[in-house]
Design an enzyme around this catalytic site. Structure first.
Site, PDB file in Angstrom:
ATOM      1  N   TRP A 279       0.830  -1.211   0.000  1.00 13.28           N
ATOM      2  CA  TRP A 279       0.000   0.000   0.000  1.00 13.28           C
ATOM      3  C   TRP A 279       0.858   1.252   0.000  1.00 13.28           C
ATOM      4  O   TRP A 279       0.499   2.260  -0.639  1.00 13.28           O
ATOM      5  CB  TRP A 279      -0.974  -0.026   1.178  1.00 13.28           C
ATOM      6  CG  TRP A 279      -1.830  -1.242   1.119  1.00 13.28           C
ATOM      7  CD1 TRP A 279      -1.835  -2.308   1.970  1.00 13.28           C
ATOM      8  CD2 TRP A 279      -2.783  -1.577   0.093  1.00 13.28           C
ATOM      9  NE1 TRP A 279      -2.726  -3.270   1.552  1.00 13.28           N
ATOM     10  CE2 TRP A 279      -3.319  -2.856   0.412  1.00 13.28           C
ATOM     11  CE3 TRP A 279      -3.230  -0.920  -1.056  1.00 13.28           C
ATOM     12  CZ2 TRP A 279      -4.281  -3.480  -0.384  1.00 13.28           C
ATOM     13  CZ3 TRP A 279      -4.182  -1.536  -1.850  1.00 13.28           C
ATOM     14  CH2 TRP A 279      -4.702  -2.800  -1.513  1.00 13.28           C
TER      15      TRP A 279
ATOM     16  N   ASP B 180      -0.935   6.845   6.576  1.00 12.28           N
ATOM     17  CA  ASP B 180      -2.029   5.940   6.248  1.00 12.28           C
ATOM     18  C   ASP B 180      -2.184   4.982   7.421  1.00 12.28           C
ATOM     19  O   ASP B 180      -1.358   4.099   7.631  1.00 12.28           O
ATOM     20  CB  ASP B 180      -1.696   5.179   4.966  1.00 12.28           C
ATOM     21  CG  ASP B 180      -2.740   4.130   4.590  1.00 12.28           C
ATOM     22  OD1 ASP B 180      -3.735   3.965   5.334  1.00 12.28           O
ATOM     23  OD2 ASP B 180      -2.560   3.468   3.551  1.00 12.28           O
TER      24      ASP B 180
ATOM     25  N   LYS C  80     -11.506  -1.640   8.916  1.00 13.97           N
ATOM     26  CA  LYS C  80     -10.716  -2.485   9.806  1.00 13.97           C
ATOM     27  C   LYS C  80     -11.205  -2.333  11.248  1.00 13.97           C
ATOM     28  O   LYS C  80     -11.679  -3.280  11.857  1.00 13.97           O
ATOM     29  CB  LYS C  80      -9.229  -2.135   9.729  1.00 13.97           C
ATOM     30  CG  LYS C  80      -8.672  -2.038   8.322  1.00 13.97           C
ATOM     31  CD  LYS C  80      -8.680  -3.363   7.587  1.00 13.97           C
ATOM     32  CE  LYS C  80      -7.986  -3.216   6.236  1.00 13.97           C
ATOM     33  NZ  LYS C  80      -7.972  -4.445   5.453  1.00 13.97           N
TER      34      LYS C  80
END
Length: 355
Positions: free
Chosen positions: A99, A166, A190
């Site tokens: 990511w 992030d 999440k």
């Protein structure tokens, strides 16, 4: 009972499922949460409470805005440089996983990305350390938890430039000092709520300095001015996130949740290190609390263990294809009883197959 160790979308508390389900049928006066106007006073209250809970649970200081957006963290890969990086400027990026790598690729449309450190050559099995961030960087960007590889950066490196993070897979799982960050973004799926919502926490004063004309939908200022309702927001995702944040507050907040997450991770890693059939995949000092990655000492045993786990009610344990093996994702709502059940499963498998 089935135990959900899937990497995302997240496991949610049963009480949140029940409350959200009830609102689908009747949120107010017979109207479903799926059909209520996002401009109604009732939904205004949902947005206000969600923002208030984010600020309260993370102790967000004054001078920051909390935005409830769409597009996932992937859209933020572009929005961050679009809003913060002047044309031709350079931003510093830590390459610690897939990511982070995807975020780096988006910078080229607006300026340059300086990769200050990378663990790619080691299949992202550790968090790079000892790197320096040039003082002329527009900002420093890193990913706090790497879901695919099972590594997590717990301490923010000392830097003298604005910090962007992030936090998609570990936000709300541990205490952070928001004042050390200039922008935090997180896909909600999440620890915050269902997929479809992205939370952005941004220091207001860092905006408006690129000299760039920005399309309204991609301009953080548009969303700040519009109270996260510049366009139709993800109503159901926001509502369910509000319920989940209420649940988190009732559990004692982020500090109490961090204690539980430490206990869950400590117990599972201890079994991985003890069990003769399993081994971890990343540096011990960088082991994630959220995503525990492990493989079999004998790769031939992977299929038998996967079958054994499925037969005994375990979901989502298969590792990402780039790592293989197994991944136990232990987000906030996963009870420690499920972790103990997984440990018992591993012990039973060892007893059954050890030589």
């Amino acid at each position: 009972m089935r135990h959900n160790f899937g990497a995302g979308p997240c496991i949610l508390p049963q009480e949140v499922f029940k409350q959200a389900s009830a609102a689908v049928l009747d949120f107010k006066d017979g109207l479903s949460i799926l059909e209520i106007s996002h401009r109604s006073p009732e939904f205004d209250g949902v947005v206000e409470e969600t923002v208030r809970l984010v600020k309260e649970l993370l102790n967000v200081p004054s001078g920051y805005s909390v935005l409830l957006l769409q597009g996932g963290a992937s859209l933020q890969f572009s929005m961050v440089p679009m809003n913060l990086l002047p044309d031709g400027g350079t931003a510093a990026y830590l390459d610690s996983g897939v990511w982070a790598s995807k975020a780096i690729k988006e910078v080229k449309f607006f300026g340059k990305a300086n990769i200050v450190a990378s663990s790619k050559d080691s299949n992202y099995s550790f968090i790079p350390k000892g790197f320096e961030v040039p003082a002329d960087s527009a900002y420093f960007h890193y990913t706090s938890n790497n879901t695919i590889y099972g590594t997590e950066l717990f301490e923010l490196p000392e830097v003298n430039v604005p910090v962007v993070c992030d936090m998609s897979s570990d936000i709300m799982s541990r205490v952070i000092d928001v004042s050390k960050y200039d922008l935090i973004y997180a896909g909600a799926q999440k620890n915050i709520g269902p997929a479809g919502l992205t939370v952005v926490i941004i220091k207001d004063e860092i905006l408006g300095k690129t000299g760039r004309a920005i399309p309204s939908m991609l301009d953080y200022k548009s969303h700040i001015d519009g109270g996260s309702m510049y366009n139709t927001p993800p109503v159901f995702s926001i509502y369910t996130a509000m319920l989940n944040l209420r649940w988190l507050k009732s559990k004692g907040g982020v500090a109490e949740m961090e204690k539980e997450n430490i206990a869950k991770a400590k117990a599972l890693y201890a079994e991985i290190d003890r069990n003769t059939l399993f081994k971890g995949t990343c540096a011990v000092e960088d082991r994630s609390r959220m995503n525990v990655c492990f493989v079999m000492e004998d790769p031939e045993m992977e299929k038998p263990f996967a079958k054994f786990a499925d037969e005994n009610g375990f979901e989502g344990l298969k590792g990402h294809r780039s790592v293989g093996g197994f991944r136990a994702s232990m987000y906030n709502a996963l009870p420690i009883t499920s972790v103990h059940a997984l440990i018992e499963l591993m012990q039973s498998f060892e007893e059954k197959y050890k030589k």
